[in-house]
Design a protein around this motif. Structure first.
Motif, PDB file in Angstrom:
ATOM      1  N   LEU A 195      63.621  51.124  39.935  1.00 36.04           N
ATOM      2  CA  LEU A 195      62.471  51.428  40.786  1.00 36.04           C
ATOM      3  C   LEU A 195      61.213  50.734  40.259  1.00 36.04           C
ATOM      4  N   PHE A 196      61.017  50.786  38.950  1.00 36.27           N
ATOM      5  CA  PHE A 196      59.861  50.126  38.350  1.00 36.27           C
ATOM      6  C   PHE A 196      59.909  48.620  38.600  1.00 36.27           C
ATOM      7  N   SER A 197      61.054  48.028  38.388  1.00 44.11           N
ATOM      8  CA  SER A 197      61.210  46.589  38.574  1.00 44.11           C
ATOM      9  C   SER A 197      60.935  46.184  40.023  1.00 44.11           C
ATOM     10  N   ARG A 198      61.481  46.931  40.955  1.00 39.63           N
ATOM     11  CA  ARG A 198      61.264  46.611  42.375  1.00 39.63           C
ATOM     12  C   ARG A 198      59.818  46.854  42.794  1.00 39.63           C
ATOM     13  N   ALA A 199      59.220  47.929  42.292  1.00 36.93           N
ATOM     14  CA  ALA A 199      57.810  48.201  42.608  1.00 36.93           C
ATOM     15  C   ALA A 199      56.926  47.094  42.047  1.00 36.93           C
ATOM     16  N   SER A 200      57.218  46.644  40.840  1.00 37.31           N
ATOM     17  CA  SER A 200      56.445  45.552  40.242  1.00 37.31           C
ATOM     18  C   SER A 200      56.552  44.285  41.077  1.00 37.31           C
TER      19      SER A 200
ATOM     20  N   VAL B 172      57.186  44.084  44.311  1.00 38.71           N
ATOM     21  CA  VAL B 172      56.434  44.283  45.554  1.00 38.71           C
ATOM     22  C   VAL B 172      54.944  44.078  45.313  1.00 38.71           C
ATOM     23  N   LEU B 173      54.422  44.665  44.245  1.00 38.77           N
ATOM     24  CA  LEU B 173      52.996  44.538  43.954  1.00 38.77           C
ATOM     25  C   LEU B 173      52.608  43.099  43.612  1.00 38.77           C
ATOM     26  N   ARG B 174      53.447  42.390  42.856  1.00 41.20           N
ATOM     27  CA  ARG B 174      53.159  40.981  42.538  1.00 41.20           C
ATOM     28  C   ARG B 174      53.147  40.138  43.803  1.00 41.20           C
ATOM     29  N   ALA B 175      54.060  40.412  44.712  1.00 36.70           N
ATOM     30  CA  ALA B 175      54.138  39.639  45.953  1.00 36.70           C
ATOM     31  C   ALA B 175      52.909  39.871  46.827  1.00 36.70           C
ATOM     32  N   ARG B 176      52.304  41.036  46.726  1.00 41.91           N
ATOM     33  CA  ARG B 176      51.141  41.362  47.555  1.00 41.91           C
ATOM     34  C   ARG B 176      49.821  40.966  46.913  1.00 41.91           C
ATOM     35  N   ASP B 177      49.837  40.633  45.644  1.00 41.80           N
ATOM     36  CA  ASP B 177      48.605  40.317  44.931  1.00 41.80           C
ATOM     37  C   ASP B 177      48.160  38.905  45.263  1.00 41.80           C
ATOM     38  N   LEU B 178      47.043  38.804  45.958  1.00 45.14           N
ATOM     39  CA  LEU B 178      46.519  37.500  46.337  1.00 45.14           C
ATOM     40  C   LEU B 178      45.560  36.962  45.288  1.00 45.14           C
ATOM     41  N   GLY B 179      45.277  37.759  44.284  1.00 43.91           N
ATOM     42  CA  GLY B 179      44.478  37.294  43.169  1.00 43.91           C
ATOM     43  C   GLY B 179      42.991  37.467  43.349  1.00 43.91           C
ATOM     44  N   SER B 180      42.278  36.902  42.419  1.00 38.83           N
ATOM     45  CA  SER B 180      40.832  36.997  42.388  1.00 38.83           C
ATOM     46  C   SER B 180      40.245  35.602  42.251  1.00 38.83           C
ATOM     47  N   ILE B 181      39.066  35.465  42.770  1.00 40.60           N
ATOM     48  CA  ILE B 181      38.309  34.236  42.604  1.00 40.60           C
ATOM     49  C   ILE B 181      37.022  34.620  41.899  1.00 40.60           C
ATOM     50  N   ILE B 182      36.753  33.973  40.797  1.00 39.99           N
ATOM     51  CA  ILE B 182      35.534  34.254  40.047  1.00 39.99           C
ATOM     52  C   ILE B 182      34.651  33.021  40.134  1.00 39.99           C
ATOM     53  N   CYS B 183      33.446  33.220  40.611  1.00 40.75           N
ATOM     54  CA  CYS B 183      32.494  32.116  40.755  1.00 40.75           C
ATOM     55  C   CYS B 183      31.330  32.322  39.798  1.00 40.75           C
ATOM     56  N   ASP B 184      30.976  31.268  39.126  1.00 43.00           N
ATOM     57  CA  ASP B 184      29.807  31.281  38.256  1.00 43.00           C
ATOM     58  C   ASP B 184      28.762  30.420  38.954  1.00 43.00           C
ATOM     59  N   ILE B 185      27.765  31.068  39.529  1.00 38.67           N
ATOM     60  CA  ILE B 185      26.753  30.364  40.316  1.00 38.67           C
ATOM     61  C   ILE B 185      25.463  30.316  39.507  1.00 38.67           C
ATOM     62  N   LYS B 186      24.927  29.121  39.376  1.00 41.13           N
ATOM     63  CA  LYS B 186      23.666  28.944  38.649  1.00 41.13           C
ATOM     64  C   LYS B 186      22.605  28.507  39.650  1.00 41.13           C
ATOM     65  N   PHE B 187      21.475  29.189  39.613  1.00 44.14           N
ATOM     66  CA  PHE B 187      20.371  28.877  40.518  1.00 44.14           C
ATOM     67  C   PHE B 187      19.268  28.185  39.744  1.00 44.14           C
ATOM     68  N   SER B 188      18.681  27.168  40.360  1.00 45.78           N
ATOM     69  CA  SER B 188      17.560  26.472  39.727  1.00 45.78           C
ATOM     70  C   SER B 188      16.227  26.906  40.332  1.00 45.78           C
ATOM     71  N   GLU B 189      16.296  27.617  41.452  1.00 45.83           N
ATOM     72  CA  GLU B 189      15.083  28.090  42.123  1.00 45.83           C
ATOM     73  C   GLU B 189      15.153  29.603  42.292  1.00 45.83           C
TER      74      GLU B 189
END
Length: 124
Positions: A28-33, A35-52
């Motif tokens: 059950l743990f293996s199958r649940a893992s 399923v969750l990995r297949a649904r994880d679309l991930g994260s995007i991390i942006c580092d934005i620097k402003f000059s103004e």
């Protein structure tokens, strides 16, 4: 996605035919893992620097009002992503750290003050 949003997929997609309790738990743990990995679309991390400072303030205002989220939905949530997600749907979460905003604001204000000081020295 938050964990509770995965509940329906876990209930419908995770089962085991193992008779031994320990084997059943591992399966059950293996199958649940999986399923969750297949649904994880991930994260995007942006580092934005402003000059103004004005640009940083506009960005922060759009974040607080929800306009940034709406604008980014059009970029990240595509028709193919919606089809891939199926009935579960897709949610976009935007998080901007207030401490980072305040630090960036302080740095830009300091830079403006230094620049104003340089202009005053040049004019003298």
């Amino acid at each position: 996605m938050e964990y509770w949003e995965h509940e329906s997929a876990l209930r419908g997609g995770v089962s085991s035919d193992k008779q031994q309790p320990l084997e059943r738990q591992f399966e059950l743990f293996s199958r649940a893992s999986a399923v969750l990995r297949a649904r994880d679309l991930g994260s995007i991390i942006c580092d934005i620097k402003f000059s103004e400072l004005e640009n940083l303030e506009a960005f922060w205002g759009d974040y607080l009002s929800g306009a940034l989220l709406e604008a980014l939905k059009g970029v990240f949530i595509t028709d193919s992503l919606r089809r891939a997600a199926g009935r579960e749907g897709v949610r976009l979460l935007i998080s901007v750290d207030q401490d980072d905003y305040e630090e960036g604001r302080r740095l830009l204000l300091d830079a403006q003050e230094q620049q104003a000081g340089c202009w005053a020295a040049v004019r003298s």
